[in-house]
Design an enzyme around this catalytic site. Structure first.
Site, PDB file in Angstrom:
ATOM      1  N   HIS A 147       0.838  -1.205   0.000  1.00  0.00           N
ATOM      2  CA  HIS A 147       0.000   0.000   0.000  1.00  0.00           C
ATOM      3  C   HIS A 147       0.880   1.264   0.000  1.00  0.00           C
ATOM      4  O   HIS A 147       0.957   1.936  -0.994  1.00  0.00           O
ATOM      5  CB  HIS A 147      -1.021   0.032   1.142  1.00  0.00           C
ATOM      6  CG  HIS A 147      -1.851  -1.205   1.218  1.00  0.00           C
ATOM      7  ND1 HIS A 147      -2.604  -1.646   0.165  1.00  0.00           N
ATOM      8  CD2 HIS A 147      -2.004  -2.135   2.217  1.00  0.00           C
ATOM      9  CE1 HIS A 147      -3.214  -2.787   0.501  1.00  0.00           C
ATOM     10  NE2 HIS A 147      -2.857  -3.108   1.735  1.00  0.00           N
ATOM     11  N   ASP A 179      -4.684  -8.544  -3.287  1.00  0.00           N
ATOM     12  CA  ASP A 179      -4.982  -8.348  -1.875  1.00  0.00           C
ATOM     13  C   ASP A 179      -6.252  -9.066  -1.417  1.00  0.00           C
ATOM     14  O   ASP A 179      -6.236 -10.260  -1.171  1.00  0.00           O
ATOM     15  CB  ASP A 179      -5.018  -6.827  -1.597  1.00  0.00           C
ATOM     16  CG  ASP A 179      -5.069  -6.477  -0.118  1.00  0.00           C
ATOM     17  OD1 ASP A 179      -5.229  -7.379   0.701  1.00  0.00           O
ATOM     18  OD2 ASP A 179      -4.963  -5.279   0.230  1.00  0.00           O
TER      19      ASP A 179
HETATM   20  C1  NGQ Z   1      -5.404  -7.737   6.118  1.00  0.00           C
HETATM   21  N1  NGQ Z   1      -6.084  -5.968   4.677  1.00  0.00           N
HETATM   22  O1  NGQ Z   1      -4.415  -8.125   6.771  1.00  0.00           O
HETATM   23  O2  NGQ Z   1      -6.150  -8.538   5.572  1.00  0.00           O
HETATM   24  C2  NGQ Z   1      -5.649  -6.269   6.005  1.00  0.00           C
HETATM   25  C3  NGQ Z   1      -6.695  -5.841   6.994  1.00  0.00           C
HETATM   26  C4  NGQ Z   1      -5.419  -4.954   8.962  1.00  0.00           C
HETATM   27  C5  NGQ Z   1      -5.640  -4.867   4.073  1.00  0.00           C
HETATM   28  N2  NGQ Z   1      -4.785  -4.152   4.711  1.00  0.00           N
HETATM   29  C6  NGQ Z   1      -6.300  -6.042   8.413  1.00  0.00           C
HETATM   30  N3  NGQ Z   1      -6.086  -4.529   2.899  1.00  0.00           N
HETATM   31  O3  NGQ Z   1      -4.695  -4.283   8.244  1.00  0.00           O
HETATM   32  O4  NGQ Z   1      -5.418  -4.808  10.159  1.00  0.00           O
HETATM   33 ZN    ZN Z   2      -3.107  -7.079   2.796  1.00  0.00          ZN
END
Ligand code: NGQ
Ligand code: ZN
Length: 456
Positions: free
Chosen positions: A269, A320
């Site tokens: 990101h 993702d």
């Molecule tokens: C994840 N997803 O690890 O799946 C994360 C969400 C977080 C993204 N960052 C959970 N898109 O970052 O705490």
């Molecule tokens: Zn992620």
């Protein structure tokens, strides 16, 4: 077994070339890539051939909730409300189910032109938060899905110790993710015997929220030095603010203060960068792991792509949360986000490469190959035999010259123009279909039925 392909037009490291003979060995490595060759009736023929794309960021299990989180709640919905829903779903998934879901995902990704996936793997404990008898069980299931579909993989077992900055204790919903540095290094070691041309193992501190800077340093130094390291960073403004509140520095600034960032790192990101961070990240050689469809879906914001490219930065793309399984959609959104932001056309390019589709495909492959830590990304001897044969009979490609191919692929329509896919020297997609598509879909449907039975 076919171990050669003759391409009328192939995208090689130096650009498009004609009459290219590609040969590979039984390990799936390219042994010869020779332009200007003669066609022979013994060798399979293709018209337009591209190197397969790297998907540098995946949470495979999230494929199963794609499209189901698009219902407005009472208050404003956000990344954080989505995350609560995602956690609820993650809480129930079994090893058999993650294998079935990952196989479906990888088959879809292959059909759309990805030949490598970096799996950022944090669903590691059992449903009660205990350790599986084999602590690498869930990662091994993802590896099995990779082997069954033929997808190239970089498994990244995740370090996940805290719920937020300041070493906040994990929430009950995060119990399945809990790991410390030694446990992650143990899983990396347990996965060691699976390493081969199609599979590499790195590691990933989940985020500055879930791992302390000391843990991140310990993980980086405990991992063999040639292995990739990925981290989620600066995705949401809220995270930037929390970081400023706790350590007085912005996330990317803070990471760079304490860790030597280089090409081994992928910052996933990195959406919210100030000018100094943008330039420093570009200089570091680390890869910015951009996930445009998920970043749009979660309302993250837009990465400062133009100054990053100007500063020589390296980037790749990832799907993702898997609201899309197509590199075309990621690249298109990446460019369109910038057009909307700057109210300008043709943003992603350099003076040397003004064809936006070509620039995007090749730049995303260069960054993606580094992030994957595997010999992929270019059609040249010594790299993996990962390539896409396009559907030259489709009206979008009929009669187009080389310079027009990627413009058509990336910016025209929604038909999938990938016809056949060779991955690690295996034909895994033929005529638009994955070779084991029916069986994979059957197991996926069953896994979803079973999951719905326990979650609804
Ligand atoms: C994840 N997803 O690890 O799946 C994360 C969400 C977080 C993204 N960052 C959970 N898109 O970052 O705490
Ligand atoms: Zn992620």
């Amino acid at each position: 077994m076919t171990t050669a392909l003759f391409a009328r037009h192939a995208l090689l490291p130096g650009g498009w070339q004609r009459d290219v003979l590609l040969e590979w060995d039984a390990h799936g490595d390219l042994t010869r890539v020779a332009p200007g060759a003669a066609a022979s009736s013994e060798v399979r023929q293709a018209h337009y051939v591209l190197p397969g794309m790297v998907n540098l960021h995946s949470h495979a299990f999230q494929r199963a909730i794609g499209g189901l989180t698009e219902i407005a709640g009472d208050g404003p919905d956000s990344f954080w409300t989505w995350r609560d829903l995602m956690y609820r779903f993650a809480a129930r998934i079994t090893p058999e189910q993650i294998e079935a879901i990952a196989a479906q995902l990888f088959a879809e990704c292959l059909r759309h032109g990805y030949t490598s996936v970096c799996e950022f793997h944090y669903l590691q404990r059992d449903v009660d938060g205990g350790s599986y008898a084999r602590p690498a069980e869930m990662a091994e299931r993802v590896a099995a899905a990779g082997a069954a579909t033929g997808m190239g993989l970089t498994l990244l077992p995740v370090l996940y110790s805290h719920a937020g900055f300041g070493e906040q204790p994990l929430k009950p919903a995060q119990a399945r993710f809990r790991t410390n540095v030694d446990e992650v290094l143990g899983i990396v070691e347990a996965l060691g015997p699976l390493r081969n041309g199609q599979l590499e193992v790195g590691a990933a501190p989940h985020s500055l929220r879930a791992a302390t800077i000391d843990q991140i340093r310990a993980l980086a130094s405990g991992l063999p030095p040639d292995r990739p390291l990925h981290i989620h960073i600066a995705e949401q403004q809220g995270e930037v603010q929390q970081c400023l509140d706790h350590v007085g520095r912005r996330p990317v600034e803070y990471l760079m203060d304490h860790v030597a960032l280089d090409a081994r790192w992928c910052l996933v990101h990195a959406t919210h960068l100030d000018e100094a961070e943008t330039a420093a990240l570009a200089r570091s050689g680390a890869v910015a792991g951009l996930c445009p469809t998920t970043e749009a879906n979660l309302g993250d914001g837009l990465f400062p792509l133009a100054p990053f490219i100007e500063a020589g930065g390296r980037f790749g793309i990832g799907s993702d949360s898997h609201v899309s399984q197509s590199p075309v959609e990621e690249l298109r959104w990446l460019e369109y986000g910038q057009r909307l932001l700057h109210q300008q056309r043709n943003v992603a390019h350099t003076r040397a490469q003004r064809h936006v589709g070509d620039y995007l495909w090749r730049a995303a492959l260069e960054g993606g190959a580094h992030a994957a830590g595997r010999r992929v990304g270019l059609l040249e001897a010594g790299r993996r035999a990962d390539l896409l044969v396009l559907d030259d009979a489709h009206p979008n490609l009929d009669g187009v010259n080389e310079a027009e191919v990627l413009g058509r692929v990336v910016f025209c329509g929604n038909d999938n123009l990938v016809r056949d896919v060779l991955c690690g020297g295996r034909w895994v997609v033929e005529d638009g279909r994955h070779v084991a598509q029916e069986e994979i879909a059957r197991r996926y449907r069953q896994a979803l039925r079973d999951l719905r039975a326990v979650t609804s």
